[in-house]
Design an enzyme around this catalytic site. Structure first.
Site, PDB file in Angstrom:
ATOM      1  N   GLY A 280      -9.539  -2.955 -19.719  1.00 54.50           N
ATOM      2  CA  GLY A 280     -10.262  -1.745 -20.094  1.00 54.50           C
ATOM      3  C   GLY A 280     -10.678  -0.896 -18.908  1.00 54.50           C
TER       4      GLY A 280
ATOM      5  N   GLU B  42      -4.733 -12.488 -18.775  1.00 56.20           N
ATOM      6  CA  GLU B  42      -5.497 -11.241 -18.739  1.00 56.20           C
ATOM      7  C   GLU B  42      -6.490 -11.286 -17.583  1.00 56.20           C
ATOM      8  OE1 GLU B  42      -5.343  -8.971 -22.662  1.00 56.20           O
ATOM      9  OE2 GLU B  42      -7.098 -10.235 -22.714  1.00 56.20           O
TER      10      GLU B  42
ATOM     11  N   ASN C 241      -4.642  -5.638 -29.592  1.00 54.44           N
ATOM     12  CA  ASN C 241      -5.980  -6.175 -29.862  1.00 54.44           C
ATOM     13  C   ASN C 241      -6.893  -4.994 -30.142  1.00 54.44           C
ATOM     14  OD1 ASN C 241      -8.503  -7.326 -29.857  1.00 54.44           O
ATOM     15  ND2 ASN C 241      -8.547  -7.727 -27.641  1.00 54.44           N
TER      16      ASN C 241
ATOM     17  N   HIS D 150     -10.487 -14.745 -25.753  1.00 52.16           N
ATOM     18  CA  HIS D 150     -10.445 -13.441 -25.086  1.00 52.16           C
ATOM     19  C   HIS D 150     -11.620 -13.346 -24.112  1.00 52.16           C
ATOM     20  CE1 HIS D 150     -10.762  -9.107 -24.478  1.00 52.16           C
ATOM     21  NE2 HIS D 150      -9.463  -9.091 -24.710  1.00 52.16           N
TER      22      HIS D 150
ATOM     23  N   LYS E  69      -9.936  -5.075 -31.028  1.00 52.83           N
ATOM     24  CA  LYS E  69     -11.364  -5.333 -30.745  1.00 52.83           C
ATOM     25  C   LYS E  69     -12.195  -4.857 -31.947  1.00 52.83           C
ATOM     26  CE  LYS E  69     -10.259  -4.848 -25.922  1.00 52.83           C
ATOM     27  NZ  LYS E  69     -10.765  -4.776 -24.547  1.00 52.83           N
TER      28      LYS E  69
ATOM     29  N   SER F  52      -4.890  -3.127 -19.301  1.00 51.34           N
ATOM     30  CA  SER F  52      -4.523  -1.748 -18.955  1.00 51.34           C
ATOM     31  C   SER F  52      -3.022  -1.468 -19.072  1.00 51.34           C
ATOM     32  CB  SER F  52      -5.037  -1.411 -17.549  1.00 51.34           C
ATOM     33  OG  SER F  52      -6.445  -1.551 -17.498  1.00 51.34           O
TER      34      SER F  52
ATOM     35  N   GLU G 126     -13.740 -11.173 -23.583  1.00 48.99           N
ATOM     36  CA  GLU G 126     -15.014 -10.685 -24.141  1.00 48.99           C
ATOM     37  C   GLU G 126     -15.730 -11.785 -24.910  1.00 48.99           C
ATOM     38  OE1 GLU G 126     -13.261  -7.208 -25.908  1.00 48.99           O
ATOM     39  OE2 GLU G 126     -12.867  -6.454 -23.891  1.00 48.99           O
TER      40      GLU G 126
HETATM   41  C1  PEP Z   1      -7.585  -6.593 -24.001  1.00 47.05           C
HETATM   42  O1  PEP Z   1      -8.761  -6.434 -24.237  1.00 47.05           O
HETATM   43  O2  PEP Z   1      -6.995  -7.588 -24.445  1.00 47.05           O
HETATM   44  C2  PEP Z   1      -6.897  -5.588 -23.197  1.00 47.05           C
HETATM   45  C3  PEP Z   1      -5.753  -5.896 -22.668  1.00 47.05           C
HETATM   46  O3  PEP Z   1      -7.514  -4.363 -23.075  1.00 47.05           O
HETATM   47  P1  PEP Z   1      -6.938  -3.037 -22.343  1.00 47.05           P
HETATM   48  O4  PEP Z   1      -5.474  -2.950 -22.669  1.00 47.05           O
HETATM   49  O5  PEP Z   1      -7.727  -1.922 -22.963  1.00 47.05           O
HETATM   50  O6  PEP Z   1      -7.192  -3.233 -20.894  1.00 47.05           O
END
Ligand code: PEP
Length: 234
Positions: free
Chosen positions: A160, A154, A7, A85, A9, A196, A87
């Site tokens: 993040g 998630e 992703n 997602h 973003k 992460s 966000e």
């Molecule tokens: C995400 O935003 O879908 C995500 C998993 O971010 P990160 O891997 O940076 O935690």
């Protein structure tokens, strides 16, 4: 075989996407690789990498300024769309009902939605993790989806942040999601873990039962970070 989805973003450029897909063409892996990129990068030929978007309108067409329909995304050659997602839920007020409507539009366009569910830190601390996950799946996944979906767990507090749940927390969440999907008649749905993920923890996470792959944010932006995740599992 696992599913490794990135992703991006609101990052990258068409040039950096071409650089990434070129670097991924000949890697020694049979895993499914997906890159979900900003709308302006759709149409880049991914070769062995499937390209996806990060959101789609719940509407087909019409007076919805700034929105992009699933049919428009499909016309670029994209195959996947992330919906719900964290966000989008956090900054755009997307509820499970909105996410389900978007996922239905994505499926109707012949694409596969990657439907995200997960708990916030407040919900985790209040002991609501399992309830949020279960209602997220029941209310966000269209129940006539006919297995044309992917679900991503998630934990919102970990995205993040460089934080990950314990293996047993991931195992419990994924078992609940698998059981819930089975009870909805969607037992073959792949379930990804996201938050992460990096080269050093990807193999361990993907060895946990009911983890069919990963959704990767920050570590999907550069080949040197993304390739070790893809090649960490056969
Ligand atoms: C995400 O935003 O879908 C995500 C998993 O971010 P990160 O891997 O940076 O935690």
């Amino acid at each position: 075989m696992k599913i490794i989805a990135g992703n991006w973003k609101m990052n990258g450029s068409r040039d950096s996407l071409v650089h990434m897909v070129t670097a991924l063409q000949d890697i020694d892996s049979k895993n499914t690789v997906i890159l979900c990129v900003p709308y302006t990068m759709l149409g880049v030929d991914g070769g062995r990498v499937a390209i996806g978007a990060q959101d789609a309108s719940a509407h087909d067409h019409g007076a919805y300024t700034g929105e992009v329909s699933a049919n428009m995304i499909a016309a670029t050659g994209a195959k996947y769309v992330i919906v719900g997602h964290s966000e989008r839920r956090q900054y755009h007020g997307e509820t499970n009902d909105i996410v389900r409507a978007k996922a239905a539009a994505v499926i109707a366009a012949g694409l596969t939605p990657i439907i995200c569910v997960g708990e916030t830190m407040d919900e985790k601390q209040a002991g609501k993790t399992m309830a949020i996950i279960e209602s997220g799946v029941r209310e966000s996944v269209p129940n006539d989806a006919n297995n044309n979906v992917i679900v991503a767990y998630e934990p919102r507090w970990a995205i993040g942040a460089g934080l990950t749940p314990t293996d047993s927390e991931i195992a419990d969440a994924h078992k609940l999601i698998a059981d819930t999907l089975t009870s909805m008649g969607l037992g073959d749905t792949p379930v990804l873990y996201g938050a992460s993920v990096k080269g050093t923890n990807a193999a361990q996470i993907m060895s946990i039962p009911n983890v069919d792959g990963v959704l990767v944010g920050g570590a999907s932006l550069k080949p040197d970070d993304f390739i070790p995740i893809i090649t960490s599992v056969k």
